[in-house]
Design a protein around this motif. Structure first.
Motif, PDB file in Angstrom:
ATOM      1  N   MET A 150      -8.305   0.581   7.865  1.00 58.54           N
ATOM      2  CA  MET A 150      -7.016  -0.105   7.844  1.00 58.54           C
ATOM      3  C   MET A 150      -6.251   0.261   6.570  1.00 58.54           C
ATOM      4  O   MET A 150      -5.054   0.563   6.619  1.00 58.54           O
ATOM      5  CB  MET A 150      -7.204  -1.620   7.928  1.00 58.54           C
ATOM      6  CG  MET A 150      -5.895  -2.396   7.835  1.00 58.54           C
ATOM      7  SD  MET A 150      -6.120  -4.179   7.676  1.00 58.54           S
ATOM      8  CE  MET A 150      -6.891  -4.301   6.066  1.00 58.54           C
ATOM      9  N   ASN A 151      -6.937   0.231   5.426  1.00 59.99           N
ATOM     10  CA  ASN A 151      -6.270   0.547   4.164  1.00 59.99           C
ATOM     11  C   ASN A 151      -5.718   1.967   4.167  1.00 59.99           C
ATOM     12  O   ASN A 151      -4.627   2.223   3.633  1.00 59.99           O
ATOM     13  CB  ASN A 151      -7.223   0.344   2.985  1.00 59.99           C
ATOM     14  CG  ASN A 151      -7.332  -1.112   2.585  1.00 59.99           C
ATOM     15  OD1 ASN A 151      -6.403  -1.892   2.775  1.00 59.99           O
ATOM     16  ND2 ASN A 151      -8.465  -1.487   2.028  1.00 59.99           N
ATOM     17  N   LYS A 152      -6.458   2.903   4.747  1.00 58.01           N
ATOM     18  CA  LYS A 152      -5.980   4.285   4.834  1.00 58.01           C
ATOM     19  C   LYS A 152      -4.779   4.391   5.771  1.00 58.01           C
ATOM     20  O   LYS A 152      -3.771   5.015   5.452  1.00 58.01           O
ATOM     21  CB  LYS A 152      -7.097   5.208   5.312  1.00 58.01           C
ATOM     22  CG  LYS A 152      -8.139   5.515   4.270  1.00 58.01           C
ATOM     23  CD  LYS A 152      -9.195   6.456   4.852  1.00 58.01           C
ATOM     24  CE  LYS A 152     -10.163   6.951   3.813  1.00 58.01           C
ATOM     25  NZ  LYS A 152     -11.162   7.873   4.389  1.00 58.01           N
ATOM     26  N   GLU A 153      -4.890   3.778   6.963  1.00 56.53           N
ATOM     27  CA  GLU A 153      -3.822   3.859   7.962  1.00 56.53           C
ATOM     28  C   GLU A 153      -2.519   3.234   7.466  1.00 56.53           C
ATOM     29  O   GLU A 153      -1.438   3.736   7.763  1.00 56.53           O
ATOM     30  CB  GLU A 153      -4.257   3.170   9.259  1.00 56.53           C
ATOM     31  CG  GLU A 153      -5.317   3.918  10.032  1.00 56.53           C
ATOM     32  CD  GLU A 153      -5.932   3.101  11.160  1.00 56.53           C
ATOM     33  OE1 GLU A 153      -5.457   1.980  11.451  1.00 56.53           O
ATOM     34  OE2 GLU A 153      -6.930   3.584  11.745  1.00 56.53           O
ATOM     35  N   LYS A 154      -2.628   2.150   6.713  1.00 59.63           N
ATOM     36  CA  LYS A 154      -1.436   1.432   6.251  1.00 59.63           C
ATOM     37  C   LYS A 154      -0.878   2.005   4.953  1.00 59.63           C
ATOM     38  O   LYS A 154       0.167   1.571   4.486  1.00 59.63           O
ATOM     39  CB  LYS A 154      -1.760  -0.060   6.038  1.00 59.63           C
ATOM     40  CG  LYS A 154      -2.404  -0.740   7.211  1.00 59.63           C
ATOM     41  CD  LYS A 154      -1.401  -1.269   8.172  1.00 59.63           C
ATOM     42  CE  LYS A 154      -2.119  -2.006   9.300  1.00 59.63           C
ATOM     43  NZ  LYS A 154      -1.245  -2.258  10.407  1.00 59.63           N
ATOM     44  N   GLY A 155      -1.613   2.939   4.345  1.00 57.29           N
ATOM     45  CA  GLY A 155      -1.166   3.496   3.064  1.00 57.29           C
ATOM     46  C   GLY A 155      -1.418   2.559   1.895  1.00 57.29           C
ATOM     47  O   GLY A 155      -0.779   2.669   0.854  1.00 57.29           O
ATOM     48  N   TRP A 156      -2.354   1.629   2.071  1.00 54.09           N
ATOM     49  CA  TRP A 156      -2.655   0.652   1.024  1.00 54.09           C
ATOM     50  C   TRP A 156      -3.765   1.102   0.088  1.00 54.09           C
ATOM     51  O   TRP A 156      -3.978   0.487  -0.959  1.00 54.09           O
ATOM     52  CB  TRP A 156      -3.072  -0.685   1.639  1.00 54.09           C
ATOM     53  CG  TRP A 156      -2.009  -1.354   2.458  1.00 54.09           C
ATOM     54  CD1 TRP A 156      -0.667  -1.114   2.438  1.00 54.09           C
ATOM     55  CD2 TRP A 156      -2.210  -2.388   3.422  1.00 54.09           C
ATOM     56  NE1 TRP A 156      -0.022  -1.931   3.335  1.00 54.09           N
ATOM     57  CE2 TRP A 156      -0.949  -2.727   3.954  1.00 54.09           C
ATOM     58  CE3 TRP A 156      -3.330  -3.050   3.888  1.00 54.09           C
ATOM     59  CZ2 TRP A 156      -0.771  -3.708   4.920  1.00 54.09           C
ATOM     60  CZ3 TRP A 156      -3.164  -4.029   4.854  1.00 54.09           C
ATOM     61  CH2 TRP A 156      -1.906  -4.367   5.357  1.00 54.09           C
ATOM     62  N   LEU A 157      -4.500   2.136   0.453  1.00 55.45           N
ATOM     63  CA  LEU A 157      -5.628   2.581  -0.360  1.00 55.45           C
ATOM     64  C   LEU A 157      -5.117   3.329  -1.583  1.00 55.45           C
ATOM     65  O   LEU A 157      -4.310   4.248  -1.467  1.00 55.45           O
ATOM     66  CB  LEU A 157      -6.555   3.495   0.456  1.00 55.45           C
ATOM     67  CG  LEU A 157      -7.791   4.003  -0.284  1.00 55.45           C
ATOM     68  CD1 LEU A 157      -8.757   2.859  -0.552  1.00 55.45           C
ATOM     69  CD2 LEU A 157      -8.476   5.097   0.509  1.00 55.45           C
ATOM     70  N   ILE A 158      -5.564   2.918  -2.743  1.00 54.04           N
ATOM     71  CA  ILE A 158      -5.246   3.619  -3.986  1.00 54.04           C
ATOM     72  C   ILE A 158      -6.522   4.328  -4.410  1.00 54.04           C
ATOM     73  O   ILE A 158      -7.443   3.702  -4.936  1.00 54.04           O
ATOM     74  CB  ILE A 158      -4.760   2.648  -5.081  1.00 54.04           C
ATOM     75  CG1 ILE A 158      -3.527   1.900  -4.594  1.00 54.04           C
ATOM     76  CG2 ILE A 158      -4.479   3.404  -6.373  1.00 54.04           C
ATOM     77  CD1 ILE A 158      -3.094   0.763  -5.476  1.00 54.04           C
ATOM     78  N   PRO A 159      -6.590   5.636  -4.147  1.00 56.37           N
ATOM     79  CA  PRO A 159      -7.833   6.357  -4.459  1.00 56.37           C
ATOM     80  C   PRO A 159      -7.962   6.609  -5.951  1.00 56.37           C
ATOM     81  O   PRO A 159      -6.960   6.656  -6.674  1.00 56.37           O
ATOM     82  CB  PRO A 159      -7.675   7.663  -3.691  1.00 56.37           C
ATOM     83  CG  PRO A 159      -6.201   7.880  -3.596  1.00 56.37           C
ATOM     84  CD  PRO A 159      -5.589   6.505  -3.537  1.00 56.37           C
ATOM     85  N   PRO A 160      -9.181   6.783  -6.409  1.00 54.42           N
ATOM     86  CA  PRO A 160      -9.372   7.214  -7.794  1.00 54.42           C
ATOM     87  C   PRO A 160      -8.884   8.643  -7.918  1.00 54.42           C
ATOM     88  O   PRO A 160      -8.565   9.293  -6.925  1.00 54.42           O
ATOM     89  CB  PRO A 160     -10.887   7.092  -7.990  1.00 54.42           C
ATOM     90  CG  PRO A 160     -11.457   7.189  -6.625  1.00 54.42           C
ATOM     91  CD  PRO A 160     -10.427   6.633  -5.687  1.00 54.42           C
ATOM     92  N   PRO A 161      -8.832   9.188  -9.137  1.00 55.08           N
ATOM     93  CA  PRO A 161      -8.389  10.585  -9.280  1.00 55.08           C
ATOM     94  C   PRO A 161      -9.222  11.497  -8.386  1.00 55.08           C
ATOM     95  O   PRO A 161     -10.446  11.372  -8.328  1.00 55.08           O
ATOM     96  CB  PRO A 161      -8.631  10.890 -10.766  1.00 55.08           C
ATOM     97  CG  PRO A 161      -8.640   9.557 -11.423  1.00 55.08           C
ATOM     98  CD  PRO A 161      -9.170   8.582 -10.413  1.00 55.08           C
ATOM     99  N   LEU A 162      -8.556  12.376  -7.676  1.00 58.04           N
ATOM    100  CA  LEU A 162      -9.207  13.289  -6.754  1.00 58.04           C
ATOM    101  C   LEU A 162      -9.358  14.658  -7.413  1.00 58.04           C
ATOM    102  O   LEU A 162      -8.479  15.102  -8.144  1.00 58.04           O
ATOM    103  CB  LEU A 162      -8.398  13.425  -5.462  1.00 58.04           C
ATOM    104  CG  LEU A 162      -8.133  12.130  -4.694  1.00 58.04           C
ATOM    105  CD1 LEU A 162      -7.191  12.391  -3.525  1.00 58.04           C
ATOM    106  CD2 LEU A 162      -9.435  11.537  -4.196  1.00 58.04           C
ATOM    107  N   GLN A 163     -10.444  15.302  -7.134  1.00 55.84           N
ATOM    108  CA  GLN A 163     -10.681  16.652  -7.641  1.00 55.84           C
ATOM    109  C   GLN A 163     -10.068  17.622  -6.632  1.00 55.84           C
ATOM    110  O   GLN A 163     -10.643  17.882  -5.585  1.00 55.84           O
ATOM    111  CB  GLN A 163     -12.163  16.933  -7.825  1.00 55.84           C
ATOM    112  CG  GLN A 163     -12.429  18.292  -8.394  1.00 55.84           C
ATOM    113  CD  GLN A 163     -13.923  18.564  -8.511  1.00 55.84           C
ATOM    114  OE1 GLN A 163     -14.748  17.904  -7.908  1.00 55.84           O
ATOM    115  NE2 GLN A 163     -14.258  19.580  -9.288  1.00 55.84           N
ATOM    116  N   ILE A 164      -8.893  18.117  -6.953  1.00 60.13           N
ATOM    117  CA  ILE A 164      -8.180  18.985  -6.038  1.00 60.13           C
ATOM    118  C   ILE A 164      -8.577  20.449  -6.274  1.00 60.13           C
ATOM    119  O   ILE A 164      -8.884  21.180  -5.353  1.00 60.13           O
ATOM    120  CB  ILE A 164      -6.658  18.801  -6.172  1.00 60.13           C
ATOM    121  CG1 ILE A 164      -6.332  17.359  -5.750  1.00 60.13           C
ATOM    122  CG2 ILE A 164      -5.906  19.819  -5.333  1.00 60.13           C
ATOM    123  CD1 ILE A 164      -4.917  16.957  -5.879  1.00 60.13           C
TER     124      ILE A 164
END
Length: 168
Positions: A150-164
């Motif tokens: 749900m958090n991903k679908e709604k755009g509510w998830l704040i991820p930690p820094p991602l290793q791009i």
């Protein structure tokens, strides 16, 4: 094996099991009170559905833990008064929890519940108590997946820094 043989329900609970079951009941009672308030603040229908499911799970845990305590002669933690329903529009904007805030809090609570269940399963010497918390662990795992999706679908998830870019 003596006192710890036969039906696990006939075995005495050790102090760790007693405290863990009592604490689970107490925390679930607090969760019911808190999540009832969150229902008043929530606007998103998917979030409300998850809150209702979390409330049902917490009420089941209260019932089963209080029964276990009472059957073993231990008084359970007192319950909290039920919260009255409130219309979302009646809550002032500055006092209102937003849907992403509620979703983040229930995600954190569910994660902590998994850790707690694992710890209780590990300390239990009564198989019935270990199995009870394994059941709760499984329920919390499924709830956690739903909350994450749900958090991903709604755009509510704040991820930690991602290793791009990965180092060579």
């Amino acid at each position: 094996m003596g006192i710890l043989s036969g039906n696990p329900k006939d075995e005495p609970m050790h102090y760790g099991e007693i405290f863990s079951v009592w604490e689970t009941s107490m925390l679930a009672k607090g969760m019911v009170s808190c999540y009832e308030a969150y229902l008043n603040h929530a606007g998103d229908k998917d979030l409300k559905k998850i809150l209702h499911d979390l409330l049902d799970q917490a009420k089941l845990e209260i019932k089963e833990c209080d029964e276990l305590l009472t059957d073993n002669g231990i008084p359970p933690a007192p319950g909290l008064p039920e919260r009255p329903p409130v219309k979302l529009e009646d809550i002032p904007a500055g006092a209102r929890f937003t849907d992403p805030e509620i979703a983040a809090k229930i995600a954190a609570d569910t994660s902590l519940g998994l850790v707690s269940c694992s710890q209780i399963m590990g300390q239990s010497i009564r198989e019935d108590i270990g199995a009870l918390f394994a059941k709760y662990h499984l329920a919390k795992t499924a709830q956690g997946v739903r909350i994450l999706q749900m958090n991903k679908e709604k755009g509510w998830l704040i991820p930690p820094p991602l290793q791009i870019k990965r180092p060579d």
